[in-house]
Design a protein around this motif. Structure first.
Motif, PDB file in Angstrom:
ATOM      1  N   ASP A 133      43.606  44.837  88.275  1.00  0.00           N
ATOM      2  CA  ASP A 133      44.858  44.465  87.617  1.00  0.00           C
ATOM      3  C   ASP A 133      45.838  45.639  87.652  1.00  0.00           C
ATOM      4  OD1 ASP A 133      43.774  46.159  85.749  1.00  0.00           O
ATOM      5  OD2 ASP A 133      44.209  44.897  84.027  1.00  0.00           O
ATOM      6  N   SER A 182      45.791  42.902  78.137  1.00  0.00           N
ATOM      7  CA  SER A 182      45.649  42.663  79.577  1.00  0.00           C
ATOM      8  C   SER A 182      46.808  41.807  80.090  1.00  0.00           C
ATOM      9  CB  SER A 182      44.310  41.956  79.839  1.00  0.00           C
ATOM     10  OG  SER A 182      44.218  41.538  81.170  1.00  0.00           O
ATOM     11  N   GLU A 202      49.701  42.643  83.022  1.00  0.00           N
ATOM     12  CA  GLU A 202      50.012  41.731  84.131  1.00  0.00           C
ATOM     13  C   GLU A 202      51.508  41.451  84.174  1.00  0.00           C
ATOM     14  OE1 GLU A 202      51.483  38.226  85.418  1.00  0.00           O
ATOM     15  OE2 GLU A 202      50.531  37.915  83.489  1.00  0.00           O
ATOM     16  N   GLY A 204      49.125  41.536  89.822  1.00  0.00           N
ATOM     17  CA  GLY A 204      49.625  40.982  88.561  1.00  0.00           C
ATOM     18  C   GLY A 204      49.386  39.491  88.446  1.00  0.00           C
ATOM     19  N   SER A 207      45.565  38.554  88.019  1.00  0.00           N
ATOM     20  CA  SER A 207      44.986  38.886  86.714  1.00  0.00           C
ATOM     21  C   SER A 207      45.475  37.951  85.604  1.00  0.00           C
ATOM     22  CB  SER A 207      45.281  40.345  86.344  1.00  0.00           C
ATOM     23  OG  SER A 207      46.660  40.600  86.328  1.00  0.00           O
ATOM     24  N   THR A 208      46.515  37.157  85.909  1.00  0.00           N
ATOM     25  CA  THR A 208      46.989  36.157  84.944  1.00  0.00           C
ATOM     26  C   THR A 208      45.862  35.248  84.482  1.00  0.00           C
ATOM     27  OG1 THR A 208      49.185  36.087  85.934  1.00  0.00           O
ATOM     28  CG2 THR A 208      48.556  34.201  84.640  1.00  0.00           C
ATOM     29  N   THR A 223      42.629  35.626  84.713  1.00  0.00           N
ATOM     30  CA  THR A 223      41.510  36.305  84.047  1.00  0.00           C
ATOM     31  C   THR A 223      41.679  36.196  82.543  1.00  0.00           C
ATOM     32  OG1 THR A 223      41.481  37.885  85.875  1.00  0.00           O
ATOM     33  CG2 THR A 223      40.209  38.463  83.936  1.00  0.00           C
TER      34      THR A 223
END
Length: 444
Positions: free
Chosen positions: A7, A81, A85, A302, A305-306, A308
């Motif tokens: 990420d 997190s 992102e 980015g 990782s959204t 995740t």
């Protein structure tokens, strides 16, 4: 699962590691990835053997008050997190548009991307996995391009990987080493991985089949994390080769007419880079293509990782609270919480403050780690939960020492971060919060 190792917070940590310490901290990155792999193995085993993910087991094993506190801590990690992102995507969009789309515009655009992913989710898990594979491939190709362009010294690369020593390292390098551990091992990823394994059919009544599933999930994790490790190495070595021991005066190609000239005052101060400045300097040294390819890689990091955060948030809420929200409603809530402070910083401050938020968020993630690691080690060690697959003595001792080490590293990281802010009120507040925090960790 491997997305959490790629990420924007990770990329930020990688490039700063290379710029601050050269090739000297590659062994820390490798060690952190191996530790992450072993912890992911425990999370996957829990899901395979019990048929429950980590949040569901926490719901069964803990009393109501600690369970709610634990849930809030994990939600905080997921929101952190999500913010990373959003920041990474906004910076990438700004770079790709040559500054025409402002940072706050990039933040607003990232609100929409989550719902695109949710739309993809309707078409089935395998198609979503394939799309993630595509995004990881984009990262490998873009950061691999930078690696081939910069041509890092291979001898120094191998020395950095396999010689655990940091010659002439001071406080900045030590803090960076600690930051690598905090950025690589993500707390909510333990909850996510223990739930993802449930997407595969396993006959839990057959011990041989459970053992076989554990073996193949571990092999799968090894392959996934090896790929993410290689991509992380690309980023560290590019910045180690090109920007280690450089000063602002060395960035001579950013002239007064450039929109980025204010980023690099013409003095002999050490060059400091982040995701935004890193792209500018790459473009400066190696041509505009390097800048745009870097931005595409950051955008892929980015965007991937959204989901995740989306998936782990879904599993955590359902597991801890037995609350069955639609994924759309859940994403709308956490994305709103993540976007609001990021949007305010993007509107009223410059890119320096936006990238500075990443450092704070890495500290936040580090603090949340015990709230995933302690439960996963505890439950995989209990015969009442794991039956014949409970951890042996080696895993109990090694896991316990590992968690103790990570907690110590995190406390050092937080103390160093707070001390750098030079504020007495903040010192006192941090001391009080540290006592409460350590008391809850000791209880777990």
């Amino acid at each position: 699962m491997s997305i959490a190792y790629l990420d924007p917070g990770n990329i930020e940590s990688d490039l700063q590691s290379g710029a601050v310490a050269g090739f000297k901290l590659l062994w820390v990155l490798m060690l952190a990835t191996i530790i992450g792999l072993l912890l992911q193995r425990l999370a996957a085993r829990l899901g395979v053997v019990t048929g429950l993910h980590l949040a569901e087991v926490c719901n069964r094993q803990y009393q109501k008050v600690p369970r709610i506190i634990l849930w809030l801590m994990v939600e905080l990690a997921i929101i952190g997190s999500d913010m990373q992102e959003v920041i990474g995507s906004a910076i990438a969009i700004n770079l790709l548009s040559v500054g025409k789309i402002p940072l706050w515009g990039g933040v607003l655009i990232t609100i929409a991307d989550t719902f695109v992913f949710l739309f993809l989710d309707k078409y089935g898990l395998r198609k979503l996995e394939a799309f993630f594979g595509l995004l990881i491939t984009i990262m490998a190709v873009t950061f691999g391009y930078e690696y081939v362009t910069v041509k890092p010294n291979q001898e120094k690369l191998l020395q950095g990987l396999f010689i655990p020593y940091c010659k002439d390292c001071g406080t900045p390098q030590l803090e960076q080493a600690v930051g690598i551990v905090g950025a690589v091992i993500m707390p909510h990823n333990m909850y996510l991985h223990s739930a993802l394994v449930k997407s595969r059919q396993v006959n839990r009544a057959d011990k041989r089949e459970v053992r076989e599933a554990n073996k193949y999930f571990f092999i799968e994790s090894c392959i996934a994390l090896f790929v993410s490790f290689i991509i992380n190495i690309f980023v560290v070595t590019v910045f180690a080769e090109a920007f280690f021991n450089k000063t602002n005066a060395d960035v001579v190609c950013v002239n007064a007419s450039s929109p980025h000239s204010s980023l690099f005052p013409n003095n002999n101060e050490t060059l400091e880079v982040d995701i935004y400045k890193g792209g500018v300097v790459l473009g400066c040294y190696f041509g505009p293509a390097a800048l745009y390819i870097w931005a595409i890689g950051i955008l892929a990091a980015g965007q991937s990782s959204t989901m995740t955060g989306t998936y782990s948030g879904q599993f955590v809420m359902e597991g801890f609270l037995n609350l069955r929200w639609s994924r759309f409603a859940r994403v709308l809530l956490t994305r709103s919480i993540a976007v609001t402070p990021t949007l305010f910083v993007a509107i009223f401050q410059d890119v320096e403050h936006l990238t500075g938020m990443n450092d704070f968020l890495n500290v936040l993630m580090s603090l949340q780690l015990p709230f995933a690691l302690i439960p996963v080690l505890t439950f995989t060690s209990l015969p009442s939960v794991m039956h014949d697959f409970a951890n042996g003595l080696f895993w109990k001792v090694a896991g316990g020492l590992l968690i103790l080490l990570i907690c110590c590293i995190n406390m050092y990281f937080v103390v160093a971060y707070v001390m750098s802010l030079h504020n007495l009120g903040l010192y006192i507040g941090a001391a009080v919060l540290s006592v409460i925090y350590l008391s809850f960790v000791a209880y777990l």
